[in-house]
Structure formats: C-alpha cells, structure tokens
Design a protein around this motif. Sequence first.
Motif, short mmCIF file in Angstrom:
data_model
loop_
_atom_site.label_atom_id
_atom_site.label_comp_id
_atom_site.label_asym_id
_atom_site.label_seq_id
_atom_site.Cartn_x
_atom_site.Cartn_y
_atom_site.Cartn_z
N ASP A 37 0.82 -1.23 0.00
CA ASP A 37 0.00 0.00 0.00
C ASP A 37 0.84 1.27 0.00
OD1 ASP A 37 0.93 -0.06 2.56
OD2 ASP A 37 -0.99 -0.63 3.47
N ASP A 38 2.16 1.14 0.12
CA ASP A 38 3.03 2.32 0.12
C ASP A 38 3.61 2.47 -1.29
OD1 ASP A 38 4.67 4.40 0.68
OD2 ASP A 38 5.79 3.41 2.30
N ILE A 39 2.92 3.27 -2.09
CA ILE A 39 3.25 3.33 -3.52
C ILE A 39 3.61 4.75 -3.91
CG2 ILE A 39 2.32 3.00 -5.87
CD1 ILE A 39 0.46 0.86 -4.61
N GLU A 40 4.73 4.90 -4.61
CA GLU A 40 5.18 6.20 -5.10
C GLU A 40 4.83 6.26 -6.59
OE1 GLU A 40 9.35 6.67 -4.15
OE2 GLU A 40 9.61 8.02 -5.84
N ALA A 449 12.83 -3.78 -11.07
CA ALA A 449 14.05 -4.16 -10.34
C ALA A 449 13.82 -4.00 -8.84
CB ALA A 449 15.23 -3.29 -10.77
N LEU A 450 14.49 -4.83 -8.05
CA LEU A 450 14.48 -4.66 -6.60
C LEU A 450 15.67 -3.79 -6.22
CD1 LEU A 450 13.70 -8.27 -5.28
CD2 LEU A 450 12.15 -6.31 -5.39
N VAL A 451 15.39 -2.74 -5.49
CA VAL A 451 16.46 -1.83 -5.05
C VAL A 451 16.47 -1.82 -3.53
CG1 VAL A 451 17.23 0.57 -5.03
CG2 VAL A 451 16.29 -0.40 -7.12
N TYR A 452 17.61 -2.10 -2.94
CA TYR A 452 17.71 -2.03 -1.48
C TYR A 452 17.93 -0.57 -1.07
CZ TYR A 452 19.53 -2.19 3.22
OH TYR A 452 19.72 -1.94 4.56
N ASP A 453 17.04 -0.06 -0.22
CA ASP A 453 17.08 1.32 0.24
C ASP A 453 17.63 1.33 1.66
OD1 ASP A 453 16.58 3.86 1.19
OD2 ASP A 453 14.39 3.67 1.11
N ALA A 454 18.92 1.65 1.78
CA ALA A 454 19.57 1.59 3.09
C ALA A 454 19.03 2.67 4.04
CB ALA A 454 21.08 1.76 2.93
N SER A 459 13.34 -2.74 0.94
CA SER A 459 13.55 -2.81 -0.50
C SER A 459 12.37 -2.18 -1.23
CB SER A 459 13.73 -4.26 -0.94
OG SER A 459 14.94 -4.76 -0.42
N ASP A 460 12.68 -1.61 -2.38
CA ASP A 460 11.66 -1.06 -3.26
C ASP A 460 11.57 -1.92 -4.51
OD1 ASP A 460 11.33 1.08 -1.56
OD2 ASP A 460 12.48 2.50 -2.79
N VAL A 461 10.35 -2.08 -5.01
CA VAL A 461 10.17 -2.62 -6.35
C VAL A 461 10.09 -1.40 -7.26
CG1 VAL A 461 8.77 -4.05 -7.88
CG2 VAL A 461 8.82 -4.54 -5.42
N VAL A 462 11.15 -1.15 -8.01
CA VAL A 462 11.20 0.04 -8.86
C VAL A 462 10.63 -0.31 -10.23
CG1 VAL A 462 12.82 1.56 -10.08
CG2 VAL A 462 13.09 1.15 -7.64
N ALA A 473 7.64 3.59 -7.75
CA ALA A 473 8.22 2.60 -6.83
C ALA A 473 7.18 2.08 -5.86
CB ALA A 473 9.40 3.20 -6.07
N LEU A 474 7.30 0.82 -5.51
CA LEU A 474 6.50 0.20 -4.47
C LEU A 474 7.43 -0.01 -3.28
CD1 LEU A 474 5.01 -2.67 -6.67
CD2 LEU A 474 4.24 -0.30 -6.52
N HIS A 475 7.06 0.57 -2.13
CA HIS A 475 7.92 0.41 -0.95
C HIS A 475 7.45 -0.81 -0.16
CE1 HIS A 475 9.52 4.30 -1.97
NE2 HIS A 475 8.35 4.88 -1.82
#
Length: 496
Positions: A37-40, A449-454, A459-462, A473-475
């Motif tokens: 539900d956290d969608i950019e 792509a999966l991006v790890y957000d430190a 992780s985000d699904v970009v 992005a999907l958080h």
Amino acid sequence: MQSSNISENTILEKSYTRADWQRGYESLYEEFDYWIDDIEGEIPPELQGTLFRNGPGLLDINGQPIHHPFDGDGMISRISFVNGRAHYRNRYVRTEEYIAEQKAGKILYRGAFGTQRPGGWLANFLDYKIKTIANTNVIYWGGKLLALWEATEPHRLDPYTLETLGKEYFNGALSTGQPFSAHPRLDRSCQQDNGAPCLVNFSIQPQLSTKITIFELNPAGEVIRKQAHKVPGFCFIHDFVITPNYCIFLQNPVTFNPIPMLLGIRSSGECIKFHLDRPTQIIVVPRNPKAGKEDIKILETQAGFIFHHVNAFEVGDEIVIDSICYDSLPEVEPKSDFRQVNFEANAPGKLWRFALQLQNGTVERKLIESRACEFPAINPANVGQQYRYLYIGATHAETGNAPLQAILKIDLDSGEKQLWSAAPRGFMGEPIFVPRPGGETEDDGWLLALVYDAAHHRSDVVILDARDLNKGALHLKHHIPYGLHGSFTPEVFVSP
Ligand SMILES: [Fe+2]
C-alpha cells in the motif's frame, strides 16, 4: 579488511558507504504475504502479471554465518501486478537440506562457495556432499514454477502459495541429481517447431572432460529435443546464448584441483584457478540434434571470465555475442569476509562484443561499455535476434569498481546511453524488461528491479518506463537480501 582504514575523504568521494551496502546482506527470516500500500507514483494499469525473483535470503543459519552469499538458501519473492495494485509474498524453497538445517538450528552441510561445517578441516574431511540451495533463478514455464540452481535438478513450487512441491525431472528427461542450469533462454519463434516458442537450457557435468547436455522444452514443459556432447577439460560455465541455429558456450580458462576440498581445507569454489595465460574457448553447438561431434566448432579468444551474456545473433556466417567480461576471476579465500570485499582491487565486469567467423574460426572483440556493469536484460522478443536496446545494472560512477547502484540503458545502434541511479543509499538488483502489451517499439515497456534502500532498511520494487527511465516505486515493509535472477510472466498469481 578495508573499511577501517579508508580515510574520511575517500568515503565522501564514493557514491555509497560500505555500512549501507553491508546491511543489504542481513538475513530475512520472515515469510510475508500482503498487498503493497506504500506506492510512489502509479502502477501502470496495463502492467499485469507476476514478477518472480530468487536469491539467497539467509546469510546465516541460526546465527552461524555462511561464508559466501552464493551459499545462502534460496528465497522466492513474488510481486503480482493486478489492475493497478501489487501484492508481495516470499517463501523459502524447502530443499531437504534447508529443512534439516532449520530443524537442527545449525550448519550441517558444506556450501559450494566456501561455507564449511563447523569443526575445522576434520569435520569436512572427505565430505563430498554440497548443500542444495535452489537460490539462483525462478521461471514459470509449461505450467510449472521452477526454482533453479545450476548444480542439481530444479525444485517445483506452487505459483499461488510458493509451497515447495518436490524436484522436477521433466518426465524422466533429467536423471536424479542431474544439473539443470539457472540460465534458460527463451526462443520466441523456434525454426524447428514452425515458429512455436521453445525454452532452451543446458547442464554442465565437469570431470576430466565435461559433458554438456542441451534440453529444448515445448510450451507444455516437455523436453522435445536433447543432445549431449563431451568437450575437453574442466568447464565452469554459468550462462550460455542461443541463436536460431546454435547454442554457444564460453568456456572460461579455469582449472579445478579437488585435493584441498577433499582434505576439508577449501570448498569446491575455492579450488577453481583462473589462468590469464590461457585462451577462453568458444564452443558452438548446432541446435539440430542430429549434429555430430564433427559439427561442433571450438574457437578461441583472449582470456577473461564471464558469468553472464546479454544476447547473441547471426548475421550471415557471423555470430555476434554480447557478454559481461572480467579481466580475471577473483579467487575466494577461506578466511575472507565477503562483506569486506575490496571493490577497487577487483576487476570490474565490462560489456564486450565478440564477432565469430565460423568459416575461418576467427574471433574479434570490442569494448562496448567500460562502466562496471552486471545483470543484463533485453526485450524477450529479441533473444537470439538482432536487437537495439540493452539494460544493465551499473555502478553510479563512470569509472572504478563498486556495488551496482544504477540501471544503464544502451542504444546499440546510436551509442546513446541513459543512466538511472539509486545512489547514494540505493543498491540495484537485476532489471527485468516487461514489454507493454501492444507496444510498438523495442523499448516500449517497463524495467522492474528490486532496489535495497539503506535509508529505510527496506527494498523497493522500482518500475521504470524503459523509454525514458521515468520512475515509480513500491515500498515494501522490509528488505530483501541482495538477490540473483528472476523472471516475469503475464499470468497473474496471487495468494488464495
Ligand atoms: Fe547468473
């Protein structure tokens, strides 16, 4: 052992910090199942289907660290896109060894890349068994979801629940324990099948000489063609390429000395030695299963180490292969810690083009991209065909070696390049190209792509529009440890 002696200035010059990068290697113990539900931005409503990803989810067994991420148990992540919404689920592949170690609460097996049973060399002496981990790729083909690991047979999973159903043998085409590589290639329009799609894969069984078996599967998931050949020497071949008429394998110039492994001192991966003074061999096998040994051609080119290829295609008698090539293979040392890897000391992967003339056996190579890069993707319609666009994980900086933080798009016709970067606190995984339904140009689609957000330890699904790299992005609610490969199917699977 580099992090402690880097000066403050050096850290500021980098596009990342080691501490940020390292946290992406924390284990993920939980198994989730939720609507995101956290969608950019907005999920494109035409993006319908399921992204499956695989990778090592556990970097420890009940607190006992594994020695190399490639030894980590396979964890499947599934992101389902349906009517502008997205659902996440993850589950570990229940290999026999995963179940046994989780029950015991400790490391029971040796890993291929350096993990040893606790207790020193004596506990590992003459122990040939390598842990099955099913952690490298996941594909949906012929109505079956398969977790792939190149050293053994696939594990079949339920695409709705991700439950492990057992090992897959394709009605006996694969024998017990026979490898099935983690890098199948999809021929969208197979000449031998009157234009029907066909999945092509291989297995490598190395001994003093190496047996290469090629499997071709129809859309029902049945093996319809199979051929096996022996080639000289020990082969370490992770990936291959196909064209309409050929399967092509680049044999890295390596040798294997099993003695330290048998003595319990080193793992099998640590017994591989790279030889800069020997050529890379290019093994060209006709896809026609009636081809005999005399039809296989072996060409040579300058030494280098290749894990992954982008694509290959035929132009008359010429075969063109695009690959990510390293100057050498970094050797894994028994006492080393992968979280302390010295990026700057290791040769970066660079994108090369090899042109093979089958008639006279010559190979020419040229550098396409010198920026460090790995994990290539293309439009799946162009596998084995001439193509224009490629997308690849890349470093933020143009020079030097570092973790992947960006996606680089290259127009091979014009030479134009575009970079989308998640630096300084984002770390990039393999992009997957998903064509837009009804799209008219080769780059009309999305990159997932999966991006790890430190910054948030998640992780985000970009989702990038592949034409201009515009981002949504999907958080996720959690991080996903750095993964390996995955695939997309237009079929939608969500939890029951
Ligand atoms: Fe791979």
